[in-house]
Write an enzyme that holds these catalytic residues in place. Structure first.
Site, PDB file in Angstrom:
ATOM      1  N   GLU A 284       0.980  -1.124  -0.002  1.00  0.00           N
ATOM      2  CA  GLU A 284      -0.085   0.060  -0.025  1.00  0.00           C
ATOM      3  C   GLU A 284       0.808   1.182  -0.062  1.00  0.00           C
ATOM      4  O   GLU A 284       0.436   2.533   0.548  1.00  0.00           O
ATOM      5  CB  GLU A 284      -0.999  -0.078   1.125  1.00  0.00           C
ATOM      6  CG  GLU A 284      -2.108  -1.310   1.278  1.00  0.00           C
ATOM      7  CD  GLU A 284      -3.342  -1.253   0.745  1.00  0.00           C
ATOM      8  OE1 GLU A 284      -3.733  -0.146   0.847  1.00  0.00           O
ATOM      9  OE2 GLU A 284      -3.954  -1.896   0.114  1.00  0.00           O
TER      10      GLU A 284
ATOM     11  N   HIS B  81      -3.636   1.476   8.105  1.00  0.00           N
ATOM     12  CA  HIS B  81      -2.078   1.815   7.469  1.00  0.00           C
ATOM     13  C   HIS B  81      -1.493   2.209   8.651  1.00  0.00           C
ATOM     14  O   HIS B  81      -1.941   2.817   9.574  1.00  0.00           O
ATOM     15  CB  HIS B  81      -2.408   2.737   6.561  1.00  0.00           C
ATOM     16  CG  HIS B  81      -2.853   2.326   5.223  1.00  0.00           C
ATOM     17  ND1 HIS B  81      -3.622   3.235   4.345  1.00  0.00           N
ATOM     18  CD2 HIS B  81      -2.726   1.327   4.415  1.00  0.00           C
ATOM     19  CE1 HIS B  81      -3.957   2.706   3.289  1.00  0.00           C
ATOM     20  NE2 HIS B  81      -3.364   1.607   3.283  1.00  0.00           N
TER      21      HIS B  81
ATOM     22  N   CYS C  29      -2.632  11.139   4.457  1.00  0.00           N
ATOM     23  CA  CYS C  29      -2.862  10.166   3.467  1.00  0.00           C
ATOM     24  C   CYS C  29      -2.824  10.954   1.941  1.00  0.00           C
ATOM     25  O   CYS C  29      -2.883  10.133   0.953  1.00  0.00           O
ATOM     26  CB  CYS C  29      -4.396   9.534   3.569  1.00  0.00           C
ATOM     27  SG  CYS C  29      -4.781   8.828   4.969  1.00  0.00           S
TER      28      CYS C  29
HETATM   29  O1  SUG Z   1      -7.817   2.655   1.324  1.00  0.00           O
HETATM   30  N1  SUG Z   1     -10.335   5.064   1.566  1.00  0.00           N
HETATM   31  C1  SUG Z   1      -9.077   4.600   1.736  1.00  0.00           C
HETATM   32  C2  SUG Z   1      -8.152   5.556   2.721  1.00  0.00           C
HETATM   33  C3  SUG Z   1      -6.726   5.781   2.074  1.00  0.00           C
HETATM   34  C4  SUG Z   1      -6.232   6.496   3.339  1.00  0.00           C
HETATM   35  N2  SUG Z   1      -4.814   6.337   3.214  1.00  0.00           N
HETATM   36  C5  SUG Z   1      -3.720   6.280   3.949  1.00  0.00           C
HETATM   37  N3  SUG Z   1      -3.985   6.060   5.277  1.00  0.00           N
HETATM   38  N4  SUG Z   1      -2.640   6.642   3.615  1.00  0.00           N
HETATM   39  C6  SUG Z   1      -8.537   3.355   1.670  1.00  0.00           C
HETATM   40  O2  SUG Z   1      -8.986   2.545   2.881  1.00  0.00           O
HETATM   41  C7  SUG Z   1     -12.778   4.473   0.940  1.00  0.00           C
HETATM   42  C8  SUG Z   1     -13.578   4.183  -0.198  1.00  0.00           C
HETATM   43  C9  SUG Z   1     -13.574   5.005  -1.220  1.00  0.00           C
HETATM   44  O3  SUG Z   1     -13.258   6.350  -0.997  1.00  0.00           O
HETATM   45  O4  SUG Z   1     -14.064   4.844  -2.315  1.00  0.00           O
HETATM   46  C10 SUG Z   1     -11.453   4.268   0.730  1.00  0.00           C
HETATM   47  O5  SUG Z   1     -10.726   3.415   0.125  1.00  0.00           O
END
Ligand code: SUG
Length: 442
Positions: free
Chosen positions: A169, A244, A363
């Site tokens: 990731e 994460h 993020c």
């Molecule tokens: O992968 N949300 C993302 C959020 C990522 C956050 N990134 C970090 N922590 N670096 C995930 O869980 C929600 C669904 C959407 O947006 O369609 C989502 O995928």
């Protein structure tokens, strides 16, 4: 330089991310893509105004028509959308996610100071934990190659094979500690579990990053083994919503801010980091569970703040608004400013639309350490300055809707609006064609 993912036209709340509590909680709510994109732009502008270098990563083509067709939906674009909406709304939602905005998951990046050949190395993340994210890597790779095109400065690797045992990731599970950005640093890879060996693992929610994936990225980037540290994330915290590492730890220069329970063996992680780093002592700032417990940290995203060095040499935390709303967290932060640490300033920003899908300030950005020569080789069209900020703000106002619900995703007009917006954007950012509809001809 921070590269922030621009929020796409189809930003919505479909509850797609299992183990990401905010995303699950927001499922079914109406979103506001225009506000989301403007919040992201304003955040970039705040960092730019603080004197930091800021750049933009483009969003992806959504709905992902190529993927919908690959899944067997055929006919005209309108028929594909209608068919998917009628018989497989979850697949349609996955193909409409704007999740590429979270640039910390776009790739892992190692600066030239750490790599064997002195080039900046990029490995796009395979993001296999969910369909909506697993479809990102091809366009991400094209965007990164369009921005960092010069092969004498930049090396691009293929994403790792797309299997769970090699789940990757990207920079969300990667931190770099250094005495100064241009000096060789220690790269810390945080993994959720081993993909092949037995050992501690979460029970309810997926461990998205595997040890073997992290090791592969370190090998590809030509990192010195003695300056690479692999640490396991606390699996109990993954089960508490820490999907994460960047939800529970943040590093910058010689400072590592982390929760007491972030790692399986926090004391050993600190020792190994110090041994790899050498002198001077690293600055570990640890938040005790008794002050802010894991659930509270996940709720307000304290650790998903950006820790940045200002021109003065002092550090600032770029925090989401949600931290100020928590008396407990704000109290701890106010005390932090009184302690003798490099962190001297708190900057609060509003990224609520992103937060509701589990994405905070950290993020939204991908950090890329560049020398002056490498910086000069970056495609200048993506560098944020006052005029580009204005141009992108007007572009968002022209093309983005201010409300989106699940029912809107089958609207063929949304696809046309999105493609029109993206076609214009590749011109604004001087990227050339990077989207399937541009490459294949829609
Ligand atoms: O992968 N949300 C993302 C959020 C990522 C956050 N990134 C970090 N922590 N670096 C995930 O869980 C929600 C669904 C959407 O947006 O369609 C989502 O995928």
């Amino acid at each position: 330089m921070n590269f922030d993912g621009l929020v796409g036209t189809t930003h919505n709340y479909a509850g797609l991310a299992f183990g990401n509590l905010a995303s699950q909680r927001s499922a079914g709510a109406a979103s506001n893509p225009r506000a989301a994109a403007q919040q992201g732009l304003r955040k970039m502008k705040v960092l730019h105004d603080l004197g930091l270098r800021q750049a933009v990563l483009p969003p992806q083509e959504r709905p992902a028509m190529v993927v919908l067709r690959q899944l067997g939906f055929g006919g005209s674009d309108a028929a594909v959308l209608a068919g998917a909406g009628r018989t497989a709304p979850r697949l349609l939602a996955a193909c409409c996610s704007a999740a590429s905005m979270w640039a910390a998951n776009a790739a892992t990046v190692s600066p030239g100071a750490d790599t064997a050949d002195g080039r900046v190395h990029f490995t796009p993340a395979n993001l296999i934990s969910g369909l909506h994210r697993a479809i990102e890597p091809p366009t991400t790779a094209r965007a990164l190659q369009a921005i960092f095109a010069d092969e004498s400065h930049f090396a691009h690797h293929a994403p790792l094979p797309a299997v769970e045992r090699l789940g990757d990731e990207g920079a969300a599970n990667h931190m770099r500690l250094c005495s100064e950005y241009g000096a060789a640093g220690v790269e810390l890879f945080v993994y959720g579990k081993s993909g092949f060996a037995s050992g501690p693992a979460p029970r309810h929610f997926p461990a998205r990053q595997s040890l073997e994936a992290s090791r592969a990225v370190a090998r590809l980037h030509g990192l010195a083994p003695q300056r690479s540290v692999f640490a396991q994330q606390n699996p109990q915290l993954i089960d508490a919503g820490v999907f994460h590492n960047d939800v529970i730890a943040v590093g910058n220069a010689h400072v590592l801010l982390h929760h007491e329970r972030a790692f399986v063996e926090p004391a050993a992680v600190q020792r190994r980091l110090q041994r790899a780093f050498g002198e001077p002592p690293l600055c570990f700032i640890v938040v005790p569970e008794a002050r802010i417990n894991a659930a509270q940290a996940v709720d307000c995203y304290l650790f998903n703040s950006q820790l940045v060095t200002l021109a003065s040499g002092e550090m600032a935390l770029i925090l989401p608004e949600e931290c100020r709303r928590s008396a407990r967290v704000w109290g701890w932060l106010s005390e932090l400013l009184e302690q003798q640490t490099p962190i001297r300033r708190l900057v609060v920003i509003d990224v609520t639309e992103s937060m509701r899908n589990g994405g905070g300030p950290a993020c939204l950005r991908l950090r890329v350490v560049l020398t002056a020569a490498q910086l000069a080789a970056v495609n200048a069209g993506v560098l944020l300055d006052e005029p580009l900020f204005e141009t992108l703000g007007a572009w968002v106002d022209r093309h983005y809707r201010d409300q989106l619900t699940a029912a809107d995703l089958t609207d063929p007009a949304l696809l046309v609006e999105s493609r029109t917006a993206l076609d214009e954007l590749t011109g604004i950012l001087r990227l050339g064609p990077i989207y399937p509809f541009q490459l294949l001809g829609a």
